[in-house]
Design an enzyme around this catalytic site. Structure first.
Site, PDB file in Angstrom:
ATOM      1  N   CYS A  43       0.830  -1.217   0.000  1.00  0.00           N
ATOM      2  CA  CYS A  43       0.000   0.000   0.000  1.00  0.00           C
ATOM      3  C   CYS A  43       0.858   1.258   0.000  1.00  0.00           C
ATOM      4  O   CYS A  43       0.653   2.162  -0.797  1.00  0.00           O
ATOM      5  CB  CYS A  43      -0.941  -0.020   1.207  1.00  0.00           C
ATOM      6  SG  CYS A  43      -1.865   1.507   1.379  1.00  0.00           S
ATOM      7  N   CYS A  48      -1.560   1.660  -3.085  1.00  0.00           N
ATOM      8  CA  CYS A  48      -2.581   2.701  -2.863  1.00  0.00           C
ATOM      9  C   CYS A  48      -2.021   4.123  -2.801  1.00  0.00           C
ATOM     10  O   CYS A  48      -2.546   5.029  -3.454  1.00  0.00           O
ATOM     11  CB  CYS A  48      -3.313   2.463  -1.542  1.00  0.00           C
ATOM     12  SG  CYS A  48      -3.521   0.758  -1.081  1.00  0.00           S
ATOM     13  N   LYS A  51      -0.107   5.401  -5.986  1.00  0.00           N
ATOM     14  CA  LYS A  51      -1.140   5.392  -7.048  1.00  0.00           C
ATOM     15  C   LYS A  51      -2.062   6.601  -6.908  1.00  0.00           C
ATOM     16  O   LYS A  51      -2.348   7.292  -7.880  1.00  0.00           O
ATOM     17  CB  LYS A  51      -1.916   4.083  -6.955  1.00  0.00           C
ATOM     18  CG  LYS A  51      -3.033   3.873  -7.957  1.00  0.00           C
ATOM     19  CD  LYS A  51      -4.378   4.423  -7.566  1.00  0.00           C
ATOM     20  CE  LYS A  51      -4.863   4.150  -6.176  1.00  0.00           C
ATOM     21  NZ  LYS A  51      -5.316   2.803  -5.913  1.00  0.00           N
ATOM     22  N   TYR A 178      -9.362  -3.510 -10.617  1.00  0.00           N
ATOM     23  CA  TYR A 178      -8.987  -2.259  -9.946  1.00  0.00           C
ATOM     24  C   TYR A 178      -7.769  -1.611 -10.608  1.00  0.00           C
ATOM     25  O   TYR A 178      -7.805  -0.463 -11.032  1.00  0.00           O
ATOM     26  CB  TYR A 178      -8.578  -2.547  -8.499  1.00  0.00           C
ATOM     27  CG  TYR A 178      -9.676  -2.780  -7.513  1.00  0.00           C
ATOM     28  CD1 TYR A 178     -10.046  -1.789  -6.625  1.00  0.00           C
ATOM     29  CD2 TYR A 178     -10.316  -4.012  -7.431  1.00  0.00           C
ATOM     30  CE1 TYR A 178     -11.027  -1.998  -5.679  1.00  0.00           C
ATOM     31  CE2 TYR A 178     -11.297  -4.240  -6.482  1.00  0.00           C
ATOM     32  CZ  TYR A 178     -11.646  -3.227  -5.612  1.00  0.00           C
ATOM     33  OH  TYR A 178     -12.612  -3.440  -4.676  1.00  0.00           O
ATOM     34  N   GLU A 182      -7.529   1.824 -12.900  1.00  0.00           N
ATOM     35  CA  GLU A 182      -6.873   2.987 -12.294  1.00  0.00           C
ATOM     36  C   GLU A 182      -5.711   3.459 -13.175  1.00  0.00           C
ATOM     37  O   GLU A 182      -5.578   4.652 -13.470  1.00  0.00           O
ATOM     38  CB  GLU A 182      -6.408   2.638 -10.879  1.00  0.00           C
ATOM     39  CG  GLU A 182      -7.605   2.447  -9.942  1.00  0.00           C
ATOM     40  CD  GLU A 182      -7.238   2.058  -8.519  1.00  0.00           C
ATOM     41  OE1 GLU A 182      -6.094   1.636  -8.281  1.00  0.00           O
ATOM     42  OE2 GLU A 182      -8.117   2.172  -7.635  1.00  0.00           O
ATOM     43  N   HIS A 437     -26.735  21.866   0.018  1.00  0.00           N
ATOM     44  CA  HIS A 437     -26.939  22.344  -1.343  1.00  0.00           C
ATOM     45  C   HIS A 437     -26.019  23.508  -1.672  1.00  0.00           C
ATOM     46  O   HIS A 437     -25.823  24.368  -0.822  1.00  0.00           O
ATOM     47  CB  HIS A 437     -28.410  22.783  -1.482  1.00  0.00           C
ATOM     48  CG  HIS A 437     -28.755  23.242  -2.848  1.00  0.00           C
ATOM     49  ND1 HIS A 437     -28.885  22.367  -3.907  1.00  0.00           N
ATOM     50  CD2 HIS A 437     -28.986  24.485  -3.349  1.00  0.00           C
ATOM     51  CE1 HIS A 437     -29.189  23.061  -4.995  1.00  0.00           C
ATOM     52  NE2 HIS A 437     -29.250  24.340  -4.686  1.00  0.00           N
ATOM     53  N   GLU A 442     -25.818  15.583  -2.299  1.00  0.00           N
ATOM     54  CA  GLU A 442     -27.213  15.789  -1.902  1.00  0.00           C
ATOM     55  C   GLU A 442     -28.146  14.834  -2.653  1.00  0.00           C
ATOM     56  O   GLU A 442     -29.255  14.560  -2.210  1.00  0.00           O
ATOM     57  CB  GLU A 442     -27.643  17.246  -2.104  1.00  0.00           C
ATOM     58  CG  GLU A 442     -27.765  17.693  -3.534  1.00  0.00           C
ATOM     59  CD  GLU A 442     -28.202  19.153  -3.649  1.00  0.00           C
ATOM     60  OE1 GLU A 442     -29.209  19.529  -3.042  1.00  0.00           O
ATOM     61  OE2 GLU A 442     -27.511  19.926  -4.356  1.00  0.00           O
TER      62      GLU A 442
HETATM   63  P1  NDP Z   1      -8.634  -7.639  -9.807  1.00  0.00           P
HETATM   64  O1  NDP Z   1      -9.005  -8.888  -9.145  1.00  0.00           O
HETATM   65  O2  NDP Z   1      -9.341  -6.386  -9.486  1.00  0.00           O
HETATM   66  O3  NDP Z   1      -8.782  -7.827 -11.390  1.00  0.00           O
HETATM   67  C1  NDP Z   1      -8.078  -8.835 -12.034  1.00  0.00           C
HETATM   68  C2  NDP Z   1      -8.358  -8.740 -13.520  1.00  0.00           C
HETATM   69  O4  NDP Z   1      -7.496  -9.651 -14.190  1.00  0.00           O
HETATM   70  C3  NDP Z   1      -9.766  -9.116 -13.875  1.00  0.00           C
HETATM   71  O5  NDP Z   1     -10.161  -8.330 -14.968  1.00  0.00           O
HETATM   72  C4  NDP Z   1      -9.648 -10.581 -14.264  1.00  0.00           C
HETATM   73  O6  NDP Z   1     -10.549 -10.979 -15.279  1.00  0.00           O
HETATM   74  C5  NDP Z   1      -8.248 -10.645 -14.842  1.00  0.00           C
HETATM   75  N1  NDP Z   1      -7.553 -11.902 -14.551  1.00  0.00           N
HETATM   76  C6  NDP Z   1      -7.497 -12.545 -13.370  1.00  0.00           C
HETATM   77  N2  NDP Z   1      -6.746 -13.652 -13.474  1.00  0.00           N
HETATM   78  C7  NDP Z   1      -6.317 -13.699 -14.744  1.00  0.00           C
HETATM   79  C8  NDP Z   1      -5.521 -14.623 -15.480  1.00  0.00           C
HETATM   80  N3  NDP Z   1      -5.048 -15.719 -14.912  1.00  0.00           N
HETATM   81  N4  NDP Z   1      -5.270 -14.351 -16.769  1.00  0.00           N
HETATM   82  C9  NDP Z   1      -5.786 -13.252 -17.362  1.00  0.00           C
HETATM   83  N5  NDP Z   1      -6.551 -12.361 -16.720  1.00  0.00           N
HETATM   84  C10 NDP Z   1      -6.813 -12.588 -15.429  1.00  0.00           C
HETATM   85  O7  NDP Z   1      -7.057  -7.546  -9.629  1.00  0.00           O
HETATM   86  P2  NDP Z   1      -6.019  -6.327  -9.680  1.00  0.00           P
HETATM   87  O8  NDP Z   1      -4.746  -6.938 -10.110  1.00  0.00           O
HETATM   88  O9  NDP Z   1      -6.564  -5.166 -10.437  1.00  0.00           O
HETATM   89  O10 NDP Z   1      -5.929  -5.903  -8.157  1.00  0.00           O
HETATM   90  C11 NDP Z   1      -5.639  -6.885  -7.148  1.00  0.00           C
HETATM   91  C12 NDP Z   1      -6.361  -6.566  -5.873  1.00  0.00           C
HETATM   92  O11 NDP Z   1      -5.758  -5.459  -5.261  1.00  0.00           O
HETATM   93  C13 NDP Z   1      -7.823  -6.179  -6.070  1.00  0.00           C
HETATM   94  O12 NDP Z   1      -8.666  -7.292  -6.066  1.00  0.00           O
HETATM   95  C14 NDP Z   1      -8.076  -5.282  -4.890  1.00  0.00           C
HETATM   96  O13 NDP Z   1      -8.532  -6.049  -3.827  1.00  0.00           O
HETATM   97  C15 NDP Z   1      -6.713  -4.690  -4.579  1.00  0.00           C
HETATM   98  N6  NDP Z   1      -6.655  -3.303  -5.054  1.00  0.00           N
HETATM   99  C16 NDP Z   1      -7.494  -2.384  -4.490  1.00  0.00           C
HETATM  100  C17 NDP Z   1      -7.475  -1.070  -4.915  1.00  0.00           C
HETATM  101  C18 NDP Z   1      -8.413  -0.086  -4.304  1.00  0.00           C
HETATM  102  O14 NDP Z   1      -8.951  -0.361  -3.237  1.00  0.00           O
HETATM  103  N7  NDP Z   1      -8.677   1.052  -4.953  1.00  0.00           N
HETATM  104  C19 NDP Z   1      -6.561  -0.615  -5.952  1.00  0.00           C
HETATM  105  C20 NDP Z   1      -5.746  -1.667  -6.491  1.00  0.00           C
HETATM  106  C21 NDP Z   1      -5.797  -2.958  -6.042  1.00  0.00           C
HETATM  107  P3  NDP Z   1     -12.046 -11.457 -14.991  1.00  0.00           P
HETATM  108  O15 NDP Z   1     -12.716 -10.390 -14.213  1.00  0.00           O
HETATM  109  O16 NDP Z   1     -12.608 -11.635 -16.348  1.00  0.00           O
HETATM  110  O17 NDP Z   1     -11.928 -12.727 -14.236  1.00  0.00           O
END
Ligand code: NDP
Length: 448
Positions: A43, A48, A51, A178, A182, A437, A442
Site C-alpha cells: 500500500c 494505494c 497510485k 482495480y 486505475e 446544497h 445531496e
Molecule cells: P482484480 O481482481 O481487481 O482484477 C483482475 C483482472 O485480471 C480481472 O479483470 C480478471 O478478469 C483478470 N484476470 C485474473 N486472473 C487472470 C488470469 N489468470 N489471466 C488473465 N486475466 C486474469 O485484480 P487487480 O490486479 O486489479 O488488483 C488486485 C487486488 O488489489 C484487487 O482485487 C483489490 O482487492 C486490490 N486493489 C485495491 C485497490 C483499491 O482499493 N482502490 C486498488 C488496487 C488494487 P475477470 O474479471 O474476467 O476474471
C-alpha cells in the site's frame, strides 16, 4: 526469563504486519519483524498511496482543460513525468521512514532480511541467524500475478509502473479490475494511447453493473480502447524496441508497454509452511480461522496472504484483532460485512453492500433508486460526463442494503454514506436528512 527470543515474530512489515507488531508491543509483547524490502508494504511503497498521488497528478489534465471555461487563460501547460515520479517516490521514502519509526518507537526490532520458518517456533533469517518466538505472524502480502505466455517477461506490473523513465506512447493493460482501470485513467490523462484487454467480456467484476457500464462508456469517450474475450498468445519485441502482442479473437497490436494487472497471488513461497504444517488453499492462500489462526496453533496470518478481502484497511483490522486477541487478552474478530471500497478510475467508482444483482438473488423483493445527473461543474466545463448514483433497498424493511456511485469525489462521499448503510438505516432515514446544497452528495437524500 522466557524460553523464546521474542513473544512475537512477524514476517512482513506491510499494513497488517506493522499494525499487529505495534499493538502487540503496546500490549507488552517483545516483538521482532523481518522485512526483506521496505517497511510499509504494498500500500505505502508500491500501491494505494503512490497510485493516489498519480491519480491527483493525472486529474490536472482535465482540470486545466476545464479551467478555460471558468475564465482562466492558461498558456500551454506542459507535463513533466519525471518531476511527478520523483516527488511521489520522495514521499514514499518519507512514509517508509514514518512506518519504521512507528515500529522502533514501540521497541519492535526490525531485521531487513528474508525469513523462513524452520521449526515450530524457529525462524531462520537469510543471514543464517536463527531466532525463536512463542507466536509467529505471517503478513507477507501478495504480488502481481502474470499470466504465462511466451514473452510475458517483456511486460511490467504495477510494481514497475511507479519507476518508468517516461510515459509510454501506447500502453496495453492486461486485466480489467482495480489496477487496470486505475492505471488506464492515469496513463490516458498523461497522453498515452491506452488499450485494456481482458479474458472475459466484463470489467470490474463484483461492482454494480450500471456503474461498470457507465465507466466503460466514459472511458470509451475519453479514447481508451477495450479488447474483451482476449487471451494472450505471445509478446514479441519489434526491431524498434516496441512490442507486438498477439491475442485470441483480436488482431495483433504494436505497443510500447504491456502492463499486467491480472490479479495478485499470496506470497507463500520459501516461508517453510509445508515443513511446519501450515495449510494453504487451492489458490495458495494461507487458511485461517476467524481469529486469523492457521492450522498450527501458535502461527497466525493476516492480510493479503490469506486472500480474504485484499484491501489495506481490512489487513490493518486483521492485524489489530490478532494483537488484541493474542496479546491483549481481548478476543476480537473482524466484521467483514458492508466493507466500502473504491476504484480510483477517471471518474472514480465507489460502492458498499449488495449490488442490484446480488440483492435480487438474495432478498425477496428489492427497490432500486437512481440519480443520473451531470455534475454542475461538468455543465459549465462543457464536459459531457454524467454521474450515476444507485441505492438498493430491501422492499420489505426499507433498509438500504447497497449504495453504488460513479462520479467526481465518489470515494469521499462513500466513506460517510457507508456509515449509514452499515448502521442499517432506511431510505426514509436518508430522505429525512436535509440536503447540503449545492453538492453532488445531496443526490443521496433526494433519490426518487
Ligand atoms: P482484480 O481482481 O481487481 O482484477 C483482475 C483482472 O485480471 C480481472 O479483470 C480478471 O478478469 C483478470 N484476470 C485474473 N486472473 C487472470 C488470469 N489468470 N489471466 C488473465 N486475466 C486474469 O485484480 P487487480 O490486479 O486489479 O488488483 C488486485 C487486488 O488489489 C484487487 O482485487 C483489490 O482487492 C486490490 N486493489 C485495491 C485497490 C483499491 O482499493 N482502490 C486498488 C488496487 C488494487 P475477470 O474479471 O474476467 O476474471
Amino acid at each position: 526469563m522466557s524460553e523464546y527470543d521474542y513473544d512475537l515474530f512477524t514476517i512482513g512489515a506491510g499494513s497488517g504486519g506493522v499494525r499487529a507488531s505495534r499493538v502487540a508491543a503496546a500490549h507488552g509483547a517483545r516483538v521482532a519483524v523481518a522485512e526483506e524490502f521496505r517497511v510499509g508494504g504494498t500500500c505505502v511503497i508500491r500501491g494505494c498511496v503512490p497510485k493516489k498521488m498519480l491519480v491527483y497528478g493525472a486529474h490536472f489534465a482535465e482540470d486545466l482543460e476545464d479551467a478555460k471555461h471558468f475564465g482562466w487563460d492558461i498558456p500551454e501547460a506542459k507535463f513533466d513525468w519525471v518531476k511527478l515520479r520523483d516527488n511521489v517516490l520522495n514521499d514514499v521514502d518519507r512514509l517508509n521512514g514514518l512506518y519504521t519509526q512507528t515500529l522502533t518507537s514501540h521497541e519492535v526490532e526490525i531485521f531487513h532480511e528474508r525469513a523462513r520458518i524452520t521449526g515450530p517456533h524457529e525462524i531462520t533469517l537469510s543471514s543464517g541467524e536463527k531466532k525463536t518466538a512463542k507466536v509467529i505472524l505471517i503478513a507477507t502480502g501478495a504480488r502481481p500475478h502474470v499470466p504465462s505466455c511466451p514473452g510475458h517477461e517483456l511486460g511490467i506490473t504495477s510494481n514497475e509502473a511507479f519507476h518508468l523513465d517516461a510515459i509510454p506512447g501506447r500502453v496495453l493493460i492486461a486485466g480489467a479490475g482495480y489496477i487496470a482501470n486505475e492505471f488506464a485513467g492515469i496513463f490516458n490523462e498523461f497522453g498515452a494511447k491506452v488499450t485494456l484487454m481482458n479474458r472475459s467480456d466484463q470489467l470490474l467484476r463484483g461492482y454494480d453493473e450500471s456503474v461498470r457500464d457507465r465507466l466503460l462508456q466514459i472511458s470509451l469517450t475519453k479514447g481508451i480502447e477495450f479488447r474483451f474475450n482476449a487471451q494472450f498468445e505471445k509478446i514479441e519485441q519489434n526491431e524498434d524496441g516496441s512490442l507486438k502482442v498477439s491475442m485470441s479473437n483480436h488482431d495483433p497490436m504494436d505497443v510500447d508497454c504491456v502492463l499486467f494487472a491480472t490479479g495478485r497471488v499470496p506470497n507463500v513461497e520459501g516461508l517453510g509452511l509445508e515443513d511446519v504444517g501450515v495449510e494453504v488453499d487451492d489458490k495458495g492462500a494461507i487458511k485461517v480461522d476467524e481469529y486469523s489462526q492457521t492450522s498450527v496453533d501458535h502461527i497466525y496470518a493476516v492480510g493479503d496472504v490469506t486472500n480474504r478481502v485484499q484491501l489495506t484497511p481490512v489487513a490493518i483490522r486483521e492485524g489489530q484483532a490478532f494483537a488484541d486477541t493474542v496479546f491483549g487478552d481481548k478476543p476480537t474478530t473482524v466484521d467483514y460485512s458492508c466493507i466500502p471500497s473504491a476504484v480510483f478510475s477517471h471518474p472514480p467508482i465507489a460502492g458498499v453492500g449488495m449490488t442490484e444483482g446480488e440483492a435480487n438473488r438474495t432478498l425477496g423483493s428489492v427497490r432500486v433508486y437512481t440519480s443520473d445527473f451531470r455534475p454542475m461543474k461538468n455543465v459549465v466545463a462543457h464536459r459531457n460526463e454524467r454521474s450515476l448514483y444507485k441505492m438498493i433497498c430491501d422492499a420489505e424493511t426499507d433498509r438500504v442494503v447497497g449504495l453504488h456511485m460513479i462520479g467526481p469525489e465518489a470515494p469521499e462521499i462513500m466513506q460517510a454514506a457507508a456509515i449509514a448503510v452499515k448502521a442499517g438505516l432506511t431510505k426514509a432515514d436518508f430522505d429525512a436528512t436535509v440536503a447540503v446544497h449545492p453538492t453532488m452528495s445531496e443526490e443521496l437524500v433526494l433519490l426518487k
